[in-house]
Design an enzyme around this catalytic site. Structure first.
Site, mmCIF file in Angstrom:
data_model
loop_
_atom_site.group_PDB
_atom_site.id
_atom_site.type_symbol
_atom_site.label_atom_id
_atom_site.label_comp_id
_atom_site.label_asym_id
_atom_site.label_seq_id
_atom_site.Cartn_x
_atom_site.Cartn_y
_atom_site.Cartn_z
ATOM 1 N N CYS A 1 -32.295 31.728 61.204
ATOM 2 C CA CYS A 1 -31.324 30.798 61.655
ATOM 3 C C CYS A 1 -30.084 30.579 60.640
ATOM 4 O O CYS A 1 -29.136 30.510 60.884
ATOM 5 C CB CYS A 1 -31.847 29.326 61.815
ATOM 6 S SG CYS A 1 -33.141 29.492 63.257
ATOM 7 N N VAL B 1 -26.407 31.086 61.422
ATOM 8 C CA VAL B 1 -25.484 29.907 61.528
ATOM 9 C C VAL B 1 -24.119 30.102 60.763
ATOM 10 O O VAL B 1 -23.207 29.944 61.274
ATOM 11 C CB VAL B 1 -26.231 28.485 61.219
ATOM 12 C CG1 VAL B 1 -25.234 27.314 61.068
ATOM 13 C CG2 VAL B 1 -27.502 28.154 62.247
#
Ligand code: SF4
Length: 523
Positions: free
Chosen positions: A153, A157
């Site tokens: 992630c 991001v």
């Protein structure tokens, strides 16, 4: 303390000793701000009601006991299926520790996978330097022939560009220009572990074939390609290979972690074992066609296979249960011209015999099931073939099209009419469902044991026993070595299911002079 060096007890039964019971009670009273027991009991009862179920299903911003894992986990499994390949995750170290332990606990094997350990500075400035150092260190230390990169992630991001980072690493001499580093972006805030597998496979297949299609001719190597998808039953790799061998069909298994996840304990650590070779991937477009064993989770792969390799991908379902194994074998026979051998016909007949033997115990039994889209669909289809009645089918990572197809399968059977299919839901939703509309059994992964405990807590008559089929299975041993595909897999699943039913029947009928009129020796 009651622990003695010559009498070491494990936590159970140790914590049942008086001094531990007393210590745990004081801990709760003095430090945990425990609510009064009658309040806890009241809230527990409320969570088993229809009223609570409605609130539970209105929940939007929270997942409890999720029925899926994240994308890079699937990418790691896919990478492990290639020869001398190191799965490399660009992102946080903690995520990779989670992937390794998840697989360690399920397969009871060491699982090699590295991370480039992005921390606060990389989160702000980007992880390019981590990747340069990481790729160089990984190759020098573990000497793989390929490094397959996915992302966590954090990297997604901040928008790290894998293509640019890998190219820059090569340009600046951290890796040789021709060293294979396929990659896939695997953001965990969309999709699930099965999407991650699909993305990574597409990345590897693209790397070795997209720009090398000029000399490829469909059918020229005389093989069929098999793409398993996110598959954790090692027996499934073996049974598909056996059936193809019995049909005398030449094949390439594209991503095959059967060896590396099942190495022997003979004193030698094998970081790499078996797996699909780079040569096989390069040769894959020359096959007659490509069969996707779990088509609902291989959308990106299908696009590449059809678009780049120009293969006509047969429309098949997961080869699970009687019907869909028949279809799978007949399609292979049609594609290759090879007849289905007597050995497989005999195996099929044995399965039919087993179904007939067990049908009186299974007919009308109700099941709640959950898991990944293809697995759940195959299992539901097989339950219907057995005369069982699925009541709740939960598939967190199924989409609307999948639900429609699942509903159509249920509608086509008299045993499917009372079933509801849920997508995007978690196991806390399922907990509500089994309280308000009780099935006889649940079938799913280890996480269902908490639901079984809760139903038992309400009372023995509310208990819904868990039959462990799926992924992950952490609390029982060696089940990952079993088979769920083909006639052999159907036989094993049937054995597991019917014996769970009989075990439960024995449990309910062993009351001395009450229910034991039915505690029979022969079932
Ligand atoms: S969901 Fe994201 S943060 Fe959590 S383990 Fe997966 S990649 Fe890491």
């Amino acid at each position: 303390m009651s622990q003695q060096v010559d009498n070491i007890k494990p936590s159970y039964p140790l914590f049942r000793d008086e001094e531990y019971k007393d210590m745990l009670a004081r801990k709760r009273d003095d430090f945990e701000e425990k609510h009064p027991q009658d309040k806890i009991d009241e809230v527990f009862q409320w969570t088993t009601t229809q009223e609570y179920q409605e609130l539970n299903f209105a929940r939007e911003a929270l997942t409890v006991n999720p029925a899926k894992a994240c994308q890079p986990l699937g990418a790691v499994l896919c990478s492990l299926g290639f020869e001398k390949t190191m799965p490399y995750v660009h992102g946080s170290q903690g995520c990779v520790a989670y992937f390794r332990t998840y697989f360690n606990r399920h397969f009871r094997e060491p699982v090699s996978c590295v991370s480039d350990s992005m921390t606060e500075d990389a989160a702000v400035f980007g992880g390019q330097q981590n990747m340069k150092d990481g790729l160089q260190n990984c190759k020098a230390t573990y000497k793989p022939d390929m490094i397959a990169v996915s992302t966590t992630c954090m990297a997604e991001v901040i928008g790290d560009d894998l293509n640019a980072f890998i190219n820059n690493s090569k340009k600046e001499g951290f890796l040789e220009q021709d060293y294979p580093v396929p990659y896939a972006h695997t953001p965990s805030f969309v999709g699930s572990h099965v999407t991650g597998w699909d993305n990574m496979f597409e990345g590897i297949a693209r790397y070795f074939t997209l720009n090398y299609m000029e000399d490829k001719v469909v059918g020229s190597n005389g093989k069929v390609n098999i793409v398993p998808g996110f598959e954790t039953y090692l027996g499934n790799f073996r049974v598909i290979k056996r059936m193809l061998k019995e049909m005398d069909v030449d094949y390439s298994f594209l991503s095959d972690p059967e060896e590396v996840l099942d190495t022997p304990a003979d004193g030698q650590f094998r970081m790499y074992a078996g797996g699909t070779s780079q040569a096989e991937v390069k040769d894959a477009p020359n096959a007659t066609t490509t069969l996707l064993l779990q088509p609902w989770q291989l959308e990106k792969t299908k696009k590449l296979v059809e678009g780049t390799w120009k293969h006509e991908v047969p429309k098949l379902s997961i080869p699970m249960g009687l019907d869909w194994t028949d279809e799978f074998l007949m399609k292979i026979s049609e594609i290759t011209g090879q007849p289905i051998p007597a050995s497989l016909e005999k195996e099929r007949g044995r399965l039919v015999d087993m179904i007939t033997d067990s049908h009186t115990w299974l007919h009308g039994k109700k099941f709640a099931i959950w898991g990944d889209p293809d697995f759940v669909m195959g299992l539901a289809k097989f339950l219907l073939e057995l005369g069982c009645e699925p009541t709740h089918i939960l598939c967190n990572n199924g989409n609307k099209r999948w639900k429609k197809a699942m509903d159509a399968i249920l509608e086509a059977s008299p045993y499917g009419k009372d079933c509801t299919v849920y997508v995007g839901k978690d196991l806390w939703h399922l907990r509500s469902l089994v309280f308000t509309n009780k099935p006889d059994f649940m079938i799913g992964n280890s996480y269902g044991k908490f639901i079984q405990r809760d139903t038992l807590h309400k009372g023995k008559e509310f208990e819904v026993p868990l039959i462990r089929l799926g992924f992950p299975i952490f609390d029982r041993h060696h089940l990952h070595r079993q088979t769920t595909l083909g006639y052999e897999g159907a036989m094993q699943m049937l054995t597991t299911i019917v014996n769970s039913v009989l075990e439960r029947l024995d449990e309910e009928t062993r009351g001395m002079q009450t229910t034991d009129y039915n505690y029979d020796l022969v079932r």
